[in-house]
Design a protein around this motif. Sequence first.
Motif, PDB file in Angstrom:
ATOM      1  N   ASN A  18     -18.129 -29.261  40.394  1.00 42.82           N
ATOM      2  CA  ASN A  18     -16.990 -29.437  39.279  1.00 42.82           C
ATOM      3  C   ASN A  18     -16.664 -31.131  38.709  1.00 42.82           C
ATOM      4  N   ARG A  19     -17.358 -31.700  39.298  1.00 36.49           N
ATOM      5  CA  ARG A  19     -16.937 -33.168  38.167  1.00 36.49           C
ATOM      6  C   ARG A  19     -17.929 -33.263  37.620  1.00 36.49           C
ATOM      7  N   VAL A  20     -19.462 -33.126  37.717  1.00 37.20           N
ATOM      8  CA  VAL A  20     -20.536 -32.805  36.629  1.00 37.20           C
ATOM      9  C   VAL A  20     -19.830 -32.320  35.236  1.00 37.20           C
ATOM     10  N   LEU A  21     -19.432 -30.772  36.108  1.00 34.76           N
ATOM     11  CA  LEU A  21     -19.116 -29.827  34.687  1.00 34.76           C
ATOM     12  C   LEU A  21     -17.721 -30.549  33.882  1.00 34.76           C
ATOM     13  N   VAL A  22     -17.208 -30.443  34.805  1.00 40.71           N
ATOM     14  CA  VAL A  22     -15.685 -31.319  33.838  1.00 40.71           C
ATOM     15  C   VAL A  22     -16.011 -32.392  33.165  1.00 40.71           C
ATOM     16  N   THR A  23     -17.052 -33.629  33.676  1.00 44.50           N
ATOM     17  CA  THR A  23     -16.811 -34.418  32.952  1.00 44.50           C
ATOM     18  C   THR A  23     -18.229 -34.188  31.453  1.00 44.50           C
ATOM     19  N   GLN A  24     -19.133 -33.677  32.011  1.00 42.91           N
ATOM     20  CA  GLN A  24     -19.794 -33.217  30.493  1.00 42.91           C
ATOM     21  C   GLN A  24     -19.167 -32.220  29.215  1.00 42.91           C
ATOM     22  N   GLY A  25     -18.312 -31.222  30.250  1.00 45.51           N
ATOM     23  CA  GLY A  25     -17.238 -30.480  29.220  1.00 45.51           C
ATOM     24  C   GLY A  25     -16.558 -31.568  28.644  1.00 45.51           C
ATOM     25  N   LEU A  26     -16.306 -32.487  29.645  1.00 48.04           N
ATOM     26  CA  LEU A  26     -14.594 -33.755  27.992  1.00 48.04           C
ATOM     27  C   LEU A  26     -16.257 -34.505  27.524  1.00 48.04           C
ATOM     28  N   ARG A  27     -17.065 -34.193  27.628  1.00 49.84           N
ATOM     29  CA  ARG A  27     -17.590 -35.829  26.490  1.00 49.84           C
ATOM     30  C   ARG A  27     -17.922 -34.904  25.363  1.00 49.84           C
ATOM     31  N   ARG A  28     -18.485 -33.116  25.481  1.00 48.70           N
ATOM     32  CA  ARG A  28     -18.971 -32.702  24.270  1.00 48.70           C
ATOM     33  C   ARG A  28     -17.133 -32.451  23.603  1.00 48.70           C
ATOM     34  N   ILE A  29     -16.370 -32.816  24.319  1.00 47.63           N
ATOM     35  CA  ILE A  29     -15.376 -32.477  23.267  1.00 47.63           C
ATOM     36  C   ILE A  29     -14.461 -33.858  22.488  1.00 47.63           C
TER      37      ILE A  29
END
Length: 587
Positions: free
Chosen positions: A247-258
Amino acid sequence: MSAPESVTDFPKIILRKSAATAFSAAVPPLLQKLYGARGVLSDSEIETGLEQLPKPEMKGLAEASRLLADAIQTQKRLLIVGDFDCDGATSTCVGLLGLRALGAAYVDYLVPNRFEFGYGLTPEIVAVAAERQPDLIVTVDNGISSIEGVAAAAKLGIPVLVTDHHLPGDALPDAAAIVNPNQHGCTFPAKSLAGVGVMFYVLLALRTELRARAWFSDARPEANLAELLDLVALGTVADVVPLEQTNRVLVTQGLRRIRAGRCRPGIKALLRVAGKDASRLVAADMGFAIGPRLNAAGRLDDISLGIRCLLTDDEDVALNLAAELDDLNRERRAIEQSMKDDAMRVLSHLQLDASNIPNGICLYDPTWHQGVVGILASRIKDRYYRPVIAFADADDDEMKGSARSIPGLHLRDALDLLAKRHPGLLNKFGGHAMAAGLSLAKADYLRFVDAFDAIVAELTTEEQLTAAVHSDGELQPEDFSIEHAELLRSAGPWGQNFPEPKFHGCFRLVQQRIVGERHLKMVLAPISAAGDAGQHIIDAIAFNIDTAQWPNPQAEQVKLIYKLDSNLFRERLSVQLLVDHIQALTD
């Protein structure tokens, strides 16, 4: 987080202990200590690249991907049935956008209105779904307990693919395929995926299946599913699932896009109405700024408003919808405050203290809003540090409750034990360790209150029912630097089961004033280990303070539990403490 209002007042502080770690010198010592206290012990465990995601080898994924690939290739009609919270909304959007990107010609969505149909794929919502003549129903963030709904769909000749993350009961629905990392026999390591994470994995497996079938071509290029990660991150954080590494990977990758501006127009619009700078977004902003605005639609009206906001490609439309969601959230806050005032009047009459407070607190008022009782339960839980269930009317004979727990009590397991001890007492129940929903007959309410209190007493210890906050220790005056604050912001994402660092300590109170009606703005001077308060001053804020206690002109020093953060104001970064608990110190 508000200042302490609990019967225990300032909570007990438990110092986090860091395990021995094997980090390289590239990881700063402060982060090594913080990571070690959270069970993360080496560089590989903090890696957040997409290559760190476990392979899509979840039980049921192969069957699900074949089912969907067949439907796409034969142009079958797909209907997504979602849930009415932020995880359900993002799951619906990820499913819809992902299936379309992979070539689905006919895909639509349906989300039950919580006030008309309740949660999940019920026989009633199946009847509504059937009017759209789907060839396949795909549930997202629900379905694992929808035994009757799946059976109703089967009678109509409509197969169902269940994608869910909630804990299964003793029996499973007779679905065409079930994808849920928590179902028995599933060896997938990331058990804490949110519903949106499960749907994302379904799409990954489907893309692999379609690739094997040579579905993609120059005319139909392969979809880049990473473009959905902003939605995956939002749903994951908002559903408060444990932030283990996947979940940290998924959240980190999403945050980077935002942060880079490569996100849905709806997310940009929601950040704008919330007054958040996308370039400095952290996980907590999604949980406290975006999530509540989307959830407000499901709580007060219809979550489809939020889904439309996330789906639109038109920035002007997105901004208009985000403004509507912001208005609903303001209305939700007003309703919540009124309900909290009602609850506190009832509880104050009981004159609760450590000697007579129930093990599990139940509250009911026939005037309360069914969509807001979950937030109310959370607020009362924070105040009294007890598992809380708040109830509202469902109809003339039935009531619905929303429950929130404390660490140490698994709510769904507790309700399951209660149901087995008292057959027929609960009509329905389901949920997670920390949150659950249930329904029962109004006539059985008092019997349930006693049964719930007894179950909580059996499953918890006195220590677990004592308010406590884990702290990462005390900081010295030289530690209050913008470098440290920015380091902590970038070291996340922090969240459930991977908590944002908190510290405790004493400060000289230089200034104090109320801003925004209920927030205490302070200027503080750190006190060193030798007991000296230096000249270095720091801004601090405590949100939703008890205005009957603060400002306190007699307070010259305070004890705090706080987070070290930075604040950007007029293009200037400064250190700011976000205060969770405050106590005036007396001589």
